[in-house]
Each structure stands twice: as structure tokens, then as C-alpha cells.
Design a protein around this motif. Structure first.
Motif, short mmCIF file in Angstrom:
data_model
loop_
_atom_site.label_atom_id
_atom_site.label_comp_id
_atom_site.label_asym_id
_atom_site.label_seq_id
_atom_site.Cartn_x
_atom_site.Cartn_y
_atom_site.Cartn_z
N HIS A 101 -12.61 -44.07 9.48
CA HIS A 101 -12.86 -43.16 8.58
C HIS A 101 -12.50 -41.67 9.27
O HIS A 101 -13.10 -41.14 10.02
N THR A 133 -7.94 -41.77 6.17
CA THR A 133 -8.92 -41.57 4.94
C THR A 133 -8.91 -40.31 4.23
O THR A 133 -9.92 -39.79 4.03
N GLU A 135 -9.69 -42.07 0.74
CA GLU A 135 -10.88 -41.77 0.21
C GLU A 135 -11.10 -40.85 -1.25
O GLU A 135 -10.72 -40.00 -1.04
N LEU A 174 -14.14 -45.49 -0.40
CA LEU A 174 -12.86 -45.77 0.37
C LEU A 174 -12.36 -47.05 -0.22
O LEU A 174 -12.81 -47.87 -0.48
N ALA A 209 -18.58 -45.28 0.68
CA ALA A 209 -18.58 -44.56 2.09
C ALA A 209 -20.02 -43.88 2.14
O ALA A 209 -20.77 -43.67 1.26
#
Length: 292
Positions: free
Chosen positions: A6, A36, A63, A78, A192
Motif C-alpha cells: 500500500h 496503489t 486503490e 484495493l 483497505a
């Protein structure tokens, strides 16, 4: 192996370029990362190419922003390893347009409150696909109104509790709609940071429905108790487990190092093999149904 699944770059609301992020990963002993960026896949190919140059595995990812209207909250989904990323471009574009309109309106409100021009705010988000709150704060910081991105001025402008906030409500697609789009593109859908938006009820609902593929367990906003709860549900429902620092460089709200909240080597391997495992399971089910 050390992983961080991430990370954000200048293409959205990070302060590092893709090149610098990968060099940082190399120097930090992080061998696997996922870029992301918010509703943006523009850096994926470049990140993979530069990653190979430095011996860093870059997992294709993005994301997506979502709105959980049932609970009146935000959610982020995500997407990892999409087979047909081009099918996500429409969603990226529509979400980005919604964010851009809100960003422009917030920037205009700030420009009316402070002697900072729209042009200067736009200059501060150069290289990004959008105007984020951090870019507006960067402009105000450079104009001498604050010495930090996240502080009293940020709270005044960007928290619902403040009577002087400049927030604009944005209604993104529902989480289920985002997940369907990810699956249509052959990707893996992961909820997420449930701790950030208090998405635990949403998580349990999505896990129970069988729609969700995984959950981000390791994250700065998930407490150890929450991580334990998420791991328990993930194991019970056969979900993949991911994690990451949610790295934004200088735009992080608190100190966090790349690779600090990554998943284990086994958890990364499970993510990478998830689709093949899912296909095998589906074939077995189809074969069993045909034999009846």
C-alpha cells in the motif's frame, strides 16, 4: 522478504515519484511493493519496469474510492493483479472526475478565505492526477499560514466538526459495484484499512456474501485487537491477507516507514496464487455439479 502492498506516489496524494519510491524500497530492504494510487493506474507499467531494474517486485494495483451509503461512510477497495486493467480505466476516470470537481470547489473556497490563488494551489499539485487536501495545505504552508500539513488549520478546513470547513461531499460508487468492476477486470478485491473509516460492519457483510477476496489487516490505523479480529474472520472465510504502510512520503499524517506494516512472505505468496487457487476450486465445483 519484506513487502509493502500500500504505497502512493505523486500521481495521487504522495510526495515521491515512482523512481524515488523504488530506490527507497531498495535501500530499505523492501523487496515487494504495490503502487496503489487513488483511482489511477497510470504509474503501473513504469513502476514494474523500474522495479525490475532495481530487483524490486512491483505488484500491479490501484486503490478505489467507494461510498458505503448503508452506513453513511467512506470505504476504499484495493485491486491487485488485474488481468485486464484496461477495463478499470472507465472507473478510474469517473472516480477521478468526481474527486477533481470536489477538489476544485474546496480549493476555490480556500482561495476566498486566504490570499492564495487557484493557480498556486494547482502548481502545488503538479504531477498529480487531482487536487487533494494535502496539496491545498501545501499551498497554505508555503504562503505562511501554517508550518505543517496536518495541524490546527487542517482540522479547521477539513473536519466535519469544524464550522469553517470547506469540505465537499462526494458520492462514489458502492463497494459492491467497485468489487464487481475489479472482478470483471480479473483482479483481486481487498478492503483497505477497515480501522480508518470504521468499516468493520461492512467487512463482515462483504465477507459473509462471498464477494470480497481479502482484507488489509496490517495498517497503521488498525489496532492490534482489530488485526486479530480481521485475521480470524479472514481465516474462517478463506480471504487473502494484505498489509502496507499507506506510504505518502511527506504527506503522511504521522511518521511511518516503508515496509513497516507489510504482510508475511506466506501471505504475499497466498495473494499471488489466489486466482489460480480460485479457478481450481471453481472447476471442482463445476465437475461435481456435472457429475450429479
Amino acid at each position: 522478504m519484506k513487502a509493502d502492498l500500500h504505497c502512493h506516489t505523486k500521481l495521487s496524494d504522495g510526495t515521491m515519484g515512482i523512481d524515488d519510491l523504488i530506490v527507497l524500497a531498495k535501500n530499505s530492504g523492501v523487496t515487494t511493493i504495490a503502487v496503489t494510487d487513488h483511482d489511477c493506474q497510470a504509474g503501473t507499467v513504469r513502476a514494474e519496469i523500474i522495479g525490475r531494474r532495481y530487483g524490486i517486485t512491483v505488484i500491479p494495483a490501484v486503490e478505489f474510492s467507494a461510498t458505503d451509503s448503508k452506513r453513511g461512510s467512506k470505504a476504499h477497495i484495493l485491486c491487485y493483479l488485474p488481468d485486464r486493467p484496461e477495463r478499470l480505466e472507465g472507473l478510474c476516470k469517473s472516480n477521478s472526475l468526481l474527486r477533481k470537481r470536489a477538489g476544485q470547489l474546496m480549493a476555490a473556497k480556500v482561495a476566498r478565505k486566504f490570499p492564495v490563488s487557484m493557480d498556486f494551489i494547482v502548481k502545488c499539485c503538479q504531477g498529480s492526477t487531482n487536487i487533494f487536501k494535502q496539496h491545498i495545505m501545501q499551498a497554505l504552508m508555503e504562503c505562511g499560514y501554517t508550518t505543517s500539513i496536518f495541524g490546527d488549520l487542517y482540522k479547521m478546513l477539513f473536519t466535519k466538526e469544524s464550522r469553517m470547513n470547506v469540505l465537499m461531499d462526494v458520492t462514489y460508487p458502492e463497494p459492491e459495484e467497485i468489487i464487481d468492476a475489479i472482478h470483471e477486470a480479473g483482479g483481486i478485491a481487498v478492503l483497505a484499512h477497515p480501522g480508518f473509516y470504521d468499516n468493520f460492519e461492512l467487512f463482515e457483510e462483504l465477507a459473509e456474501s462471498g464477494k470480497l477476496d481479502g482484507v488489509e489487516v496490517y495498517h497503521p490505523e488498525n489496532t492490534p485487537e482489530q488485526q486479530e479480529k480481521l485475521l480470524k474472520i479472514a481465516k474462517k472465510k478463506g480471504l487473502v491477507v494484505t498489509g502496507g504502510s499507506d506510504f505518502h512520503g511527506a504527506f503522511n499524517a504521522y511518521p511511518v516507514k516503508l515496509g513497516e506494516y507489510g504482510p508475511s512472505e506466506d501471505e504475499v505468496a497466498a495473494l499471488m496464487s489466489y486466482k489460480a487457487k480460485k479457478r481450481r476450486k471453481q472447476k471442482k465445483l463445476e465437475a461435481a455439479a456435472a457429475a450429479e
